[in-house]
Design a protein around this motif. Structure first.
Motif, short mmCIF file in Angstrom:
data_model
loop_
_atom_site.label_atom_id
_atom_site.label_comp_id
_atom_site.label_asym_id
_atom_site.label_seq_id
_atom_site.Cartn_x
_atom_site.Cartn_y
_atom_site.Cartn_z
N UNK A 228 0.62 -1.19 0.02
CA UNK A 228 -0.02 0.16 0.12
C UNK A 228 0.99 1.16 0.08
N UNK A 229 1.93 1.04 0.81
CA UNK A 229 2.73 2.51 0.90
C UNK A 229 3.50 2.73 -0.35
N UNK A 230 4.04 1.67 -0.98
CA UNK A 230 4.85 1.90 -1.91
C UNK A 230 4.00 2.56 -3.30
N UNK A 231 2.68 2.25 -3.38
CA UNK A 231 1.77 2.83 -4.37
C UNK A 231 1.72 4.35 -4.00
N UNK A 232 1.13 4.63 -2.70
CA UNK A 232 1.32 5.91 -2.25
C UNK A 232 2.47 6.88 -2.74
N UNK A 233 3.78 6.10 -2.38
CA UNK A 233 4.76 7.01 -2.42
C UNK A 233 5.06 7.23 -3.99
N UNK A 234 4.61 6.37 -4.88
CA UNK A 234 5.14 6.27 -6.39
C UNK A 234 4.01 7.26 -6.76
#
Length: 467
Positions: A228-234
């Motif tokens: 979830x966090x990698x999607x938000x970061x990208x």
């Protein structure tokens, strides 16, 4: 007993701020003025094209990371989709590049410390800052995240304040400064006064400046909800590029004529001074110090995680896959620290010219890594398309405009890289990168003949050494 796993203790706020602040550095605060001074108002095109390419590449990385968050990130994906040789080459290229970045940031920090503390030599300040951030990284991943959160927060706050001051000038809220309007876009020779060449050269500088965007994907793998966090970061890449780069550079172009070389030498200081901000130069010096610390802190983190991942996959000695009780790859971090100290020693003993020349090639290393990301993503999507629908892994995150974005980004990066080969000022850096890449690929095929080289053998030796 030795540990062999990373800690997933970064919070969402850490990842968000690492992503927001990851691209803000000296390239924006200082380099933007140099691009505007040569390309004129058309410098905004350099930032638009460069920002678009970076967005495409980071979305490709994000799609792969959302399926498999991993400390090795793009190196792991290169291994999976292009072959072990590609993962080996990308991982070691990035590790080597990040070592150069860490060391040059330490030197810049030492130089700033020397300005405020003349009794402290530049080499002493560089070593002090390197040791300080190594300790922060070694203590725990949470301490890294907390340090990077506040360093990035300071940079983001600076950009926001800068843009508010700039908008106040543009809308005539500064009584002593007449609102410039849009005259700076068309006056002094027009929108593109020096032709297209400086605009193309500016694209290269912008891409160099945005190097480091990939760190958010690496850090997200050690968060509580990595997918979830990698999607938000990208996804935040769009916001970062539009607001921090294109937004702030547009304000500079509208407020300062491109012919004003003196003010463009340090555009942020100039605009703060115009807005009546006292001690603007001193304040920006502090901001640059924070920026250098942030970049150094981030690359120490990603450098150690890349070496950890290389070790786990059998591409580096097993000792680098060990972590301490807090989940930090302490051996990988200690080794990188020792190498950086050695580079600093050579730099200051030799006078520094050779290392500074090599450090300029780091942008070419970044673009080479990004090319591997583009190709790995393309191969991944091709393999997915050949799978039966029921066997295709579901993912809500998709890179934009596949496969056209892959083709555009690939051709642009290759063109920018090749342009270095024909530019006398960057020819050495280009061939240094090519030579290093070929040497690493050759090393892979030489080591592959060894019986203890490879994932399975390495996993067995790592497990036995952990007891």
């Amino acid at each position: 007993m030795q540990q062999n796993s990373l800690s997933q203790s970064l919070k969402q706020r850490h990842i968000t701020m690492i992503a927001l602040g990851g691209v803000i550095g000296a390239g924006l605060f200082v380099g933007s003025g140099a691009i505007i001074a040569t390309a004129g108002p058309a410098a905004i095109l350099s930032y638009l094209v460069g920002g678009l390419i970076v967005t495409f590449v980071m979305f490709m990385l994000g799609e792969m990371a959302s399926r498999n968050p991993d400390a090795g990130s793009f190196s792991t994906y290169a291994s999976t989709y292009l072959g072990e040789w590609a993962g080996f080459a990308v991982g070691w290229l990035y590790w080597f590049k990040s070592l150069m970045t860490i060391t040059i940031e330490a030197i810049l920090l030492g130089a700033i410390l020397n300005e405020f503390l003349p009794w402290l030599p530049v080499w002493g300040g560089a070593v002090v800052m390197l040791m300080t951030l190594i300790v922060s990284n070694a203590y725990s991943v949470r301490s890294f995240g907390e340090a990077e959160y506040w360093l990035s927060f300071a940079k983001v706050a600076t950009i926001v304040i800068f843009m508010l001051f700039g908008l106040s000038i543009l809308f005539g809220f500064q009584a002593k400064i007449p609102a410039p309007g849009f005259i700076n876009l068309t006056g002094n020779g027009g929108f593109m006064p020096n032709g297209i060449s400086p605009v193309i050269a500016g694209i290269m500088v912008v891409i160099f400046s945005l190097g480091g965007s990939e760190i958010a994907a690496v850090a997200a793998g050690e968060s509580e909800n990595p997918r979830q966090n990698v999607v938000r970061a990208i996804r935040s890449v769009i916001f970062r590029v539009l607001v921090f780069y294109i937004g702030s550079v547009s304000i500079i172009i509208l407020c300062l004529p491109w012919t004003d070389k003196a003010n463009l030498a340090s555009p942020y200081v100039s605009l703060f001074s115009m807005a009546g901000f006292p001690n603007a130069a001193l304040a920006m010096k502090a901001v640059l110090f924070v920026s250098f610390m942030s970049v150094m802190n981030s690359f120490l983190f990603s450098n150690s995680r890349m070496l950890y991942s290389l070790s786990q996959r059998g591409y580096a000695p097993p000792m680098f896959a060990r972590t301490n009780a807090r989940g930090v790859p302490i051996n990988a971090l200690a080794f990188s620290f020792a190498i950086c100290l050695g580079i600093l020693a050579v730099h200051f003993v030799s006078g520094g010219d050779l290392f500074l020349m090599l450090a300029k090639s780091s942008g070419a290393f970044v673009m080479t890594v990004w090319i591997f990301i583009i190709v790995a993503h393309f191969v991944m999507r091709r393999k997915m398309a050949r799978q039966p629908v029921q066997h295709q892994e579901a993912s809500s995150f998709k890179a934009w405009f596949y496969p056209y974005s892959n083709a555009i980004a690939f051709l642009t990066l290759v063109a920018v890289l090749l342009s270095q080969a024909f530019n006398p000022d960057s020819r050495f850096q280009f061939w240094f990168m090519v030579g290093t890449a070929l040497m690493i690929v050759g090393l892979y095929f030489a080591l592959r003949r060894r019986p203890n080289f490879g994932l399975i053998k390495n996993t067995q030796s790592a497990q036995s050494s952990a007891v």
